[in-house]
Design a protein around this motif. Structure first.
Motif, mmCIF file in Angstrom:
data_model
loop_
_atom_site.group_PDB
_atom_site.id
_atom_site.type_symbol
_atom_site.label_atom_id
_atom_site.label_comp_id
_atom_site.label_asym_id
_atom_site.label_seq_id
_atom_site.Cartn_x
_atom_site.Cartn_y
_atom_site.Cartn_z
ATOM 1 N N LYS A 35 -10.407 16.093 -27.022
ATOM 2 C CA LYS A 35 -10.957 14.908 -27.687
ATOM 3 C C LYS A 35 -11.271 13.820 -26.663
ATOM 4 O O LYS A 35 -12.331 13.190 -26.718
ATOM 5 C CB LYS A 35 -9.964 14.405 -28.748
ATOM 6 C CG LYS A 35 -10.556 13.411 -29.696
ATOM 7 C CD LYS A 35 -11.651 14.052 -30.521
ATOM 8 C CE LYS A 35 -12.249 13.015 -31.457
ATOM 9 N NZ LYS A 35 -13.495 13.489 -32.043
ATOM 10 N N SER A 40 -16.433 17.185 -29.643
ATOM 11 C CA SER A 40 -16.479 16.773 -31.053
ATOM 12 C C SER A 40 -15.429 17.513 -31.886
ATOM 13 O O SER A 40 -14.950 18.579 -31.498
ATOM 14 C CB SER A 40 -17.865 17.051 -31.639
ATOM 15 O OG SER A 40 -18.049 18.442 -31.822
ATOM 16 N N ASP A 41 -15.121 16.918 -33.046
ATOM 17 C CA ASP A 41 -14.185 17.569 -33.975
ATOM 18 C C ASP A 41 -14.700 18.943 -34.392
ATOM 19 O O ASP A 41 -13.930 19.895 -34.503
ATOM 20 C CB ASP A 41 -13.963 16.700 -35.216
ATOM 21 C CG ASP A 41 -13.127 15.464 -34.927
ATOM 22 O OD1 ASP A 41 -12.535 15.373 -33.833
ATOM 23 O OD2 ASP A 41 -13.065 14.586 -35.798
ATOM 24 N N GLN A 45 -12.785 22.464 -33.891
ATOM 25 C CA GLN A 45 -12.542 23.367 -35.012
ATOM 26 C C GLN A 45 -12.986 24.789 -34.675
ATOM 27 O O GLN A 45 -12.321 25.758 -35.049
ATOM 28 C CB GLN A 45 -13.250 22.857 -36.267
ATOM 29 C CG GLN A 45 -12.627 21.596 -36.823
ATOM 30 C CD GLN A 45 -13.466 20.946 -37.904
ATOM 31 O OE1 GLN A 45 -14.433 21.516 -38.397
ATOM 32 N NE2 GLN A 45 -13.102 19.727 -38.274
#
Length: 90
Positions: A35, A40-41, A45
């Motif tokens: 992060k 990015s998230d 993921q």
């Protein structure tokens, strides 16, 4: 003599199970590293879903280095998904 050999084998098996069970998963600190590096998230993921670190497709540092070199998020996600052994199961 045979008892000693059995003890050694059992010890080695226990060590193997413990090291595999805890040594290769993505840690909270590694998520923070990703992060802080601007990942990015959605990409994090993908890393989790595709088990990228567990299967040693890429290390956290390699992912960060790719991002720092200018690889975009969409391209990074494709690279991670294509490197995943889970892709073959889909």
């Amino acid at each position: 003599m045979m008892f000693r050999w059995i003890q050694t084998v059992i010890f080695l098996l226990v060590c193997l199970v413990v090291s595999v069970g805890t040594g290769f998963c993505l840690t909270g600190a590694e998520v923070v590293q990703l992060k802080e590096a601007g990942i990015s998230d959605a990409t994090i993921q993908v890393v989790v879903r595709e088990k990228i670190v567990e299967t040693r497709a890429f290390t956290v540092q390699e992912i960060i280095d790719m991002k720092k070199s200018g690889i975009g998020e969409e391209t990074l996600q494709v690279l991670l998904e294509e490197a995943s052994f889970l892709r073959q199961e889909k």
